[in-house]
Every structure is written in C-alpha cells, then in structure tokens.
Design a protein around this motif. Structure first.
Motif, PDB file in Angstrom:
ATOM      1  N   LEU A  91      13.084  44.035  17.975  1.00 14.29           N
ATOM      2  CA  LEU A  91      13.272  45.250  18.754  1.00 14.29           C
ATOM      3  C   LEU A  91      13.792  46.404  17.900  1.00 14.29           C
ATOM      4  N   ALA A  92      14.670  46.109  16.933  1.00 15.54           N
ATOM      5  CA  ALA A  92      15.298  47.158  16.138  1.00 15.54           C
ATOM      6  C   ALA A  92      14.286  48.002  15.380  1.00 15.54           C
ATOM      7  N   PHE A  93      13.134  47.435  15.035  1.00 16.50           N
ATOM      8  CA  PHE A  93      12.155  48.243  14.300  1.00 16.50           C
ATOM      9  C   PHE A  93      10.753  48.211  14.884  1.00 16.50           C
ATOM     10  N   ILE A  94      10.610  47.731  16.120  1.00 17.75           N
ATOM     11  CA  ILE A  94       9.285  47.619  16.717  1.00 17.75           C
ATOM     12  C   ILE A  94       8.613  48.984  16.871  1.00 17.75           C
ATOM     13  N   LYS A  95       9.362  50.017  17.286  1.00 18.31           N
ATOM     14  CA  LYS A  95       8.742  51.313  17.526  1.00 18.31           C
ATOM     15  C   LYS A  95       8.369  52.021  16.235  1.00 18.31           C
ATOM     16  N   ASP A  96       8.957  51.630  15.145  1.00 21.42           N
ATOM     17  CA  ASP A  96       8.557  52.170  13.841  1.00 21.42           C
ATOM     18  C   ASP A  96       7.290  51.460  13.359  1.00 21.42           C
ATOM     19  N   TRP A  97       7.261  50.151  13.481  1.00 21.73           N
ATOM     20  CA  TRP A  97       6.173  49.373  12.902  1.00 21.73           C
ATOM     21  C   TRP A  97       4.859  49.512  13.651  1.00 21.73           C
ATOM     22  N   VAL A  98       4.896  49.805  14.939  1.00 23.29           N
ATOM     23  CA  VAL A  98       3.622  49.971  15.655  1.00 23.29           C
ATOM     24  C   VAL A  98       2.918  51.255  15.222  1.00 23.29           C
ATOM     25  N   GLU A  99       3.622  52.110  14.474  1.00 20.38           N
ATOM     26  CA  GLU A  99       3.022  53.351  13.998  1.00 20.38           C
ATOM     27  C   GLU A  99       2.468  53.240  12.575  1.00 20.38           C
ATOM     28  N   GLN A 100       2.709  52.136  11.893  1.00 23.96           N
ATOM     29  CA  GLN A 100       2.438  52.075  10.459  1.00 23.96           C
ATOM     30  C   GLN A 100       1.033  51.614  10.073  1.00 23.96           C
ATOM     31  N   GLY A 130       1.605  51.735  20.315  1.00 25.24           N
ATOM     32  CA  GLY A 130       1.854  52.859  19.422  1.00 25.24           C
ATOM     33  C   GLY A 130       1.620  54.189  20.112  1.00 25.24           C
ATOM     34  N   SER A 131       1.953  55.277  19.417  1.00 26.71           N
ATOM     35  CA  SER A 131       1.759  56.612  19.990  1.00 26.71           C
ATOM     36  C   SER A 131       0.292  56.951  20.175  1.00 26.71           C
ATOM     37  N   ASP A 132      -0.596  56.188  19.515  1.00 30.08           N
ATOM     38  CA  ASP A 132      -2.036  56.390  19.705  1.00 30.08           C
ATOM     39  C   ASP A 132      -2.541  55.729  20.978  1.00 30.08           C
ATOM     40  N   GLY A 133      -1.632  55.060  21.697  1.00 27.86           N
ATOM     41  CA  GLY A 133      -1.999  54.427  22.955  1.00 27.86           C
ATOM     42  C   GLY A 133      -2.453  52.989  22.840  1.00 27.86           C
ATOM     43  N   ASN A 134      -2.555  52.473  21.628  1.00 28.60           N
ATOM     44  CA  ASN A 134      -3.063  51.115  21.419  1.00 28.60           C
ATOM     45  C   ASN A 134      -1.932  50.101  21.257  1.00 28.60           C
ATOM     46  N   ILE A 135      -2.177  48.889  21.787  1.00 27.86           N
ATOM     47  CA  ILE A 135      -1.227  47.793  21.648  1.00 27.86           C
ATOM     48  C   ILE A 135      -1.410  47.149  20.275  1.00 27.86           C
ATOM     49  N   LYS A 136      -0.299  46.987  19.555  1.00 22.81           N
ATOM     50  CA  LYS A 136      -0.345  46.403  18.212  1.00 22.81           C
ATOM     51  C   LYS A 136       0.328  45.036  18.153  1.00 22.81           C
ATOM     52  N   ALA A 137       1.216  44.756  19.093  1.00 25.14           N
ATOM     53  CA  ALA A 137       1.951  43.489  19.061  1.00 25.14           C
ATOM     54  C   ALA A 137       2.289  43.062  20.483  1.00 25.14           C
ATOM     55  N   GLU A 385      13.103  43.910  35.538  1.00 21.40           N
ATOM     56  CA  GLU A 385      12.340  44.899  36.298  1.00 21.40           C
ATOM     57  C   GLU A 385      12.936  46.298  36.178  1.00 21.40           C
ATOM     58  N   SER A 386      14.207  46.389  35.809  1.00 23.39           N
ATOM     59  CA  SER A 386      14.886  47.687  35.741  1.00 23.39           C
ATOM     60  C   SER A 386      14.873  48.298  34.343  1.00 23.39           C
ATOM     61  N   ILE A 387      14.244  47.633  33.399  1.00 24.92           N
ATOM     62  CA  ILE A 387      14.278  48.100  32.004  1.00 24.92           C
ATOM     63  C   ILE A 387      13.160  49.096  31.752  1.00 24.92           C
ATOM     64  N   ASN A 388      13.511  50.204  31.124  1.00 22.90           N
ATOM     65  CA  ASN A 388      12.571  51.277  30.807  1.00 22.90           C
ATOM     66  C   ASN A 388      12.237  51.246  29.319  1.00 22.90           C
ATOM     67  N   PRO A 389      10.972  50.959  28.946  1.00 22.51           N
ATOM     68  CA  PRO A 389      10.625  50.898  27.525  1.00 22.51           C
ATOM     69  C   PRO A 389      10.743  52.246  26.823  1.00 22.51           C
ATOM     70  N   GLY A 390      10.741  53.324  27.602  1.00 23.34           N
ATOM     71  CA  GLY A 390      10.862  54.652  27.005  1.00 23.34           C
ATOM     72  C   GLY A 390      12.217  54.921  26.387  1.00 23.34           C
ATOM     73  N   LEU A 391      13.185  54.033  26.625  1.00 22.75           N
ATOM     74  CA  LEU A 391      14.514  54.207  26.032  1.00 22.75           C
ATOM     75  C   LEU A 391      14.538  53.853  24.553  1.00 22.75           C
ATOM     76  N   VAL A 392      13.545  53.117  24.080  1.00 21.67           N
ATOM     77  CA  VAL A 392      13.543  52.648  22.695  1.00 21.67           C
ATOM     78  C   VAL A 392      12.830  53.658  21.806  1.00 21.67           C
ATOM     79  N   THR A 393      13.503  54.053  20.721  1.00 19.84           N
ATOM     80  CA  THR A 393      12.890  54.957  19.742  1.00 19.84           C
ATOM     81  C   THR A 393      12.971  54.319  18.356  1.00 19.84           C
ATOM     82  N   ARG A 394      12.259  54.892  17.413  1.00 22.00           N
ATOM     83  CA  ARG A 394      12.236  54.355  16.059  1.00 22.00           C
ATOM     84  C   ARG A 394      13.547  54.606  15.316  1.00 22.00           C
ATOM     85  N   TYR A 395      14.432  55.407  15.902  1.00 21.06           N
ATOM     86  CA  TYR A 395      15.683  55.763  15.237  1.00 21.06           C
ATOM     87  C   TYR A 395      16.874  54.909  15.706  1.00 21.06           C
ATOM     88  N   ASP A 396      16.656  54.046  16.678  1.00 14.27           N
ATOM     89  CA  ASP A 396      17.775  53.431  17.391  1.00 14.27           C
ATOM     90  C   ASP A 396      18.719  52.629  16.509  1.00 14.27           C
TER      91      ASP A 396
END
Length: 441
Positions: A91-100, A130-137, A385-396
């Motif tokens: 989780l700590a680096f998932i949002k960075d790696w889906v962009e690479q 990723g930000s391109d809309g595609n699932i990477k993992a 069910e209450s967790i929002n994936p939008g809370l996770v950023t590549r800087y966290d």
C-alpha cells in the motif's frame, strides 16, 4: 499483508536468487516451465506450492525486506536484467508504482479484468488503477482495521465484553478517552503507546494528504491529532511501550514493566501494568496477536474505533517485460479470483478476502476461537465498505513519516504545536516542491 514487524527485523530471506537475464525464465534444466516472483512477504509461498502442483511448473520466490524492496526492485525493472515475471506491491507505494509502466496493463485483452470489477471490494480494486484508467495490479485481500481488546479486562472494568457495546463507547475520541480513564483507575492502560490513535487522526471527514490541485490538506482532524496524542501522554493512558518494541509485543500476553521504552522486557520489574487494546488491521490478528500470545488466546475481541481505517495490503501484477505472461496470469488469476483456491485459503488462513463471490459464501459461518468465537470476518468486511481509495496518494509514506515525527516532537515537548506544524510544512515542501502547503496560501 503479513507480519509488518518482520519487515523491520528480517535481513534477507530468499528461497532463490534470480540469476537469469532479461526476465526470460521460461527455460529450466529440468524441462519445466519456470516463473520468478519477487515479494516483501512470505505469504505467497503456500499459494506457489499449490500452483506448482497444479501446473507442474517451477516457481522461484525471492523475498526482500520491505525497507529495501523498492530500491532493489526498481533497477531490475528498469533494465529488464534479472527482472521477475511477477512482483508484489505494498500500500505504501502502490499509487506510485501503478504509474511507472512496470506492471502489465490488466484492463486490456487477454486479461480484461474490468469485467471483474463488481466482484471485488471497491477500494482494493481501484487502488490497482493508474491515472490512465487501467488496472495494473490486483489483490486478494482487504485490510481494514479495528481495535482488538481483552475481554476479561472489559468485563472487569466496563461490565461487558460485547463488541457492539464496546464499539459504541469507542465511536468518538471523547468516548475512547473516557474508557481510558476508567481503565487507568483500575490499574490498566488503554493502549501500549500514543501511536495507536494515529489511525483516528482523520476523524469522520477523511481527506487525502494531497488534493487534485497539488495542495497539502491539513484537515481539522489532523490538527486535532496533535492534541489527542498529547492528551494520551498527559493523562497517562498508555504503557509507554513503543510500537514494535519488545514490550509492545509482550503486553499482548500479560503484564509488562511500565515505561519500558525500547529496552528488553524486564520480567522482574515491580511496576507492572496490563494493556487493554491494540489498533491493528486484519492481518494483525494472525501475524501479530496470534504470534505473540499464549496465556491470553481466546480472551480477545475486535470492534470499531472512532472512524474506519485500513493499513497495508499486498497487490500483485505481471512485469510488463516478462516472457512468461500467460503463465504469470494463471498464477495471478489463482491468487486473486479462483473460487476453489481462495475458499480454502480463507478458511485455512483467516485472511479477509477482497473477492466477493467467496466472501459472500463463507462470511456467515466464521467463528474465530482466538476472539472468543466472534465472527471477525463479517466485522472487517463491513468496515471495508466505508474505505475510500481516493484517500491514498503516491506521497503518503513520506508525508506520514514527517507528520508522525512532528507529532512526537510536540508530545515530547521538543516543539510547540505551532512550531511542529510549521516544521511539518517545511519538510513537505523540501521533499516535494510541487506541493503547496497551507502556509503558502
């Protein structure tokens, strides 16, 4: 996600070293097709054994400590030399790696995972996008958190050990502290250390650290967290056993010496205290509590805190340069949405799955002996069910470290609250000049 504390303690545990080049692991002296897998956790070993038996192939698993994992993995992914066919992300680096571009695009044919979107817990599926809309993992697990507490202490101090009743008491920070005062009056401590309340710093209005305008979001909940952590210290509601310290683990199974710090546990200490509760996610039950208890096994339950949270998680995907994508996809399929395998896996390991067709079948019958027979599976799925994936950023990961350090300096009296917040802003700006901090507005 398994054994976070081991990530800090294990040097290098490896079942095999990758010596091949260009990620081409299709050939093998024994004639069997071969895959290579890199991860930061040993939780894939059993699924690998099952897959090898099913498909008559060979899989080499390399395990690298989480602290070294990104720096060890990134160069081989960039060069392609010795790169694994499959690798995991935390989780700590998932949002960075889906962009690479290191992971294969699973939204495209022949994978077409978008067709599975409704079969997964929403936040787990979307965090692999990723930000391109595609699932990477993809991930097979969901990792919401709760508060695990001792039933016997709850009965003695609060008159009940019912998770629903305790959860009502814990539903606000004021309620949490009120319970802490009742516990202290009886000689107990609410948490092992102040770090436990960090999961409730966001309050009931959680927001991402960085918004779409590249602005640092210092919410009211985060500002209040400085005071809550300080209040815990001043009210003496913890045992002063730092997270992952020997005393932190020891307090799970009985009394510890008060204010042990990072020293080894002194079994002859006269100033002993017992800890009531721990804030831990799903994997904390099996990989932390169960691994460090004997006497208190069966004396635990889990309930909610002031707000839902999640901690960790393991995603896996296929290296975009792999020469064995077809076989790699077969493993990813088995690990993330094979009903037979996942049903057996969940019933055997207790891992809380993200794949809903299986969880819907099994959740009603779960009974965890360690938790006095409680159905923790249903509890955690409801929390998810209450967790929002939008809370996770590549800087966290880095920003969380800065924030935690400044909270500690305030609690320790090194800085005033205003000084600690200003230094936090300075640290964020220095690390990420593109992020605008509140003091710049």
């Amino acid at each position: 996600m398994k054994k976070l504390f081991l990530f800090l303690l294990v040097s290098v545990l490896s079942f095999a070293l990758i010596a091949c080049n260009s990620g081409d692991s299709s050939s093998n002296p024994g004639g069997k097709q071969k895959l290579t897998v890199w991860s930061f956790t040993d939780e894939l070993q059993e699924p690998i054994d099952v897959f090898m038996e099913r498909h008559d192939v060979e899989i080499e698993l390399t395990i690298i400590p989480i602290a070294d994992y990104p720096t060890r993995l990134r160069p081989v992914l960039e060069s392609g030399s010795g790169a694994p066919d499959i690798f995991t992300g935390e989780l700590a680096f998932i949002k960075d790696w889906v962009e690479q571009g290191y992971w294969e695009n699973l939204s495209q044919a022949p994978y077409n995972v978008e067709e599975l979107k409704g079969d997964f817990v929403d936040y787990v599926f979307d965090l692999g996008r990723g930000s391109d809309g595609n699932i990477k993992a993809l991930s097979w697990q969901t990792t919401p958190g709760g508060i695990f507490y001792r039933r016997s202490i709850a009965n003695e101090v609060l008159g009940t050990d019912d998770p629903q009743v305790i959860g009502e008491k814990f539903s606000t920070m004021d309620g949490l502290f009120a319970v802490g005062e009742e516990l202290k009056a009886k000689g107990y401590r609410l948490f092992p250390d102040e770090g436990a309340v960090r999961w409730f710093a966001q309050g009931n209005n959680p927001q991402a650290w960085v918004n779409e305008n590249n602005e640092l979001v210092m919410s009211e909940g985060r500002i209040n967290h400085f005071d809550y952590a300080k209040q815990l210290r001043e009210m003496d509601l913890t045992a002063f056993a730092p997270e992952w310290s020997p005393a932190w683990f020891a307090a799970m199974d009985g009394p510890i010496n008060y204010n042990a710090g990072w020293d080894a546990v002194d079994t002859n200490a006269s100033n002993e205290v017992e800890v009531f509760a721990y804030a831990l996610p799903t994997w904390g039950l099996h990989s932390v509590l169960k691994m460090n208890t004997d006497v208190t096994s069966g004396d635990w339950a889990v309930t909610n805190g002031p707000n839902p949270y999640f901690w960790g998680g393991t995603w896996l995907g296929i290296y975009s340069g792999s020469k064995n994508k077809d076989l790699a996809w077969e493993f990813v399929k088995m690990m993330t949405h094979d009903e037979e395998f996942l049903t057996n896996w969940a019933l055997e390991s207790g891992d809380v799955l993200s794949y809903l067709p299986v969880t819907e079948k099994i959740k009603g019958d779960f009974s965890e002996p360690f938790l006095g027979g409680q159905n923790n599976y249903t509890f955690f799925l409801n929390q998810a069910e209450s967790i929002n994936p939008g809370l996770v950023t590549r800087y966290d990961q880095q920003i969380d470290n800065f924030f935690g350090n400044m909270v500690s300096e305030y609690v320790d009296g090194v800085k005033t609250k205003e000084e600690a917040i200003q230094e936090f802003y300075n640290l964020v700006r220095n690390a990420y000049p593109q992020i605008k901090t509140p003091d710049q507005k």
